[in-house]
Write a protein that holds these residues in place. Structure first.
Motif, PDB file in Angstrom:
ATOM      1  N   SER A   1       1.019  -0.425  -1.825  1.00 26.57           N
ATOM      2  CA  SER A   1       0.900  -1.619  -1.202  1.00 26.57           C
ATOM      3  C   SER A   1       1.456  -2.258  -0.022  1.00 26.57           C
ATOM      4  N   CYS A   2       2.739  -1.541   0.272  1.00 30.12           N
ATOM      5  CA  CYS A   2       3.348  -1.833   1.770  1.00 30.12           C
ATOM      6  C   CYS A   2       2.668  -1.112   2.748  1.00 30.12           C
TER       7      CYS A   2
ATOM      8  N   SER B   1       8.429  -3.955   2.023  1.00 28.35           N
ATOM      9  CA  SER B   1       9.843  -3.946   1.737  1.00 28.35           C
ATOM     10  C   SER B   1      10.704  -3.006   2.359  1.00 28.35           C
TER      11      SER B   1
ATOM     12  N   CYS C   1       6.724  -4.918  -4.618  1.00 26.53           N
ATOM     13  CA  CYS C   1       5.440  -4.886  -3.657  1.00 26.53           C
ATOM     14  C   CYS C   1       5.177  -6.337  -3.220  1.00 26.53           C
TER      15      CYS C   1
HETATM   16  S1  FES Z   1       4.761  -0.519  -2.354  1.00 27.04           S
HETATM   17 FE1  FES Z   1       6.079  -1.374  -3.958  1.00 27.04          FE
HETATM   18  S2  FES Z   1       7.751  -1.959  -2.922  1.00 27.04           S
HETATM   19 FE2  FES Z   1       6.413  -1.145  -1.426  1.00 27.04          FE
END
Ligand code: FES
Length: 80
Positions: free
Chosen positions: A10-11, A52, A47
């Protein structure tokens, strides 16, 4: 100071690679290589607020390739 940048999927989609590249450049330009350790980490469990990061184990969220320089200068630099 240890900076962990999440490179979970996700990040990653939100630009963590570019965040890391920008941080690397800032650290190099400011000659902070012996004071700041930059690490990539797996999903930090936050996420929806990515990108993050963790700075000395404190969460720092909603980082983007666009705002990382400002965040570094305003929030991290004074702590180094
Ligand atoms: S992918 Fe989950 S916090 Fe970055």
């Amino acid at each position: 100071m240890v900076i962990n940048v999440c490179v979970g999927s996700s990040c990653h989609l939100k630009g963590s690679y570019d965040v890391i590249q920008t941080l690397k450049k800032i650290i190099e330009d400011k000659n902070l290589g012996d004071k700041v350790e930059l690490k990539a980490s797996f999903c930090l469990g936050n996420c929806s607020n990515g990108v993050s990061m963790k700075v000395d184990n404190e969460p720092l969220d909603n980082v983007t390739p666009e705002n990382i320089e400002q965040i570094f200068n305003e929030q991290l630099m004074p702590r180094i």
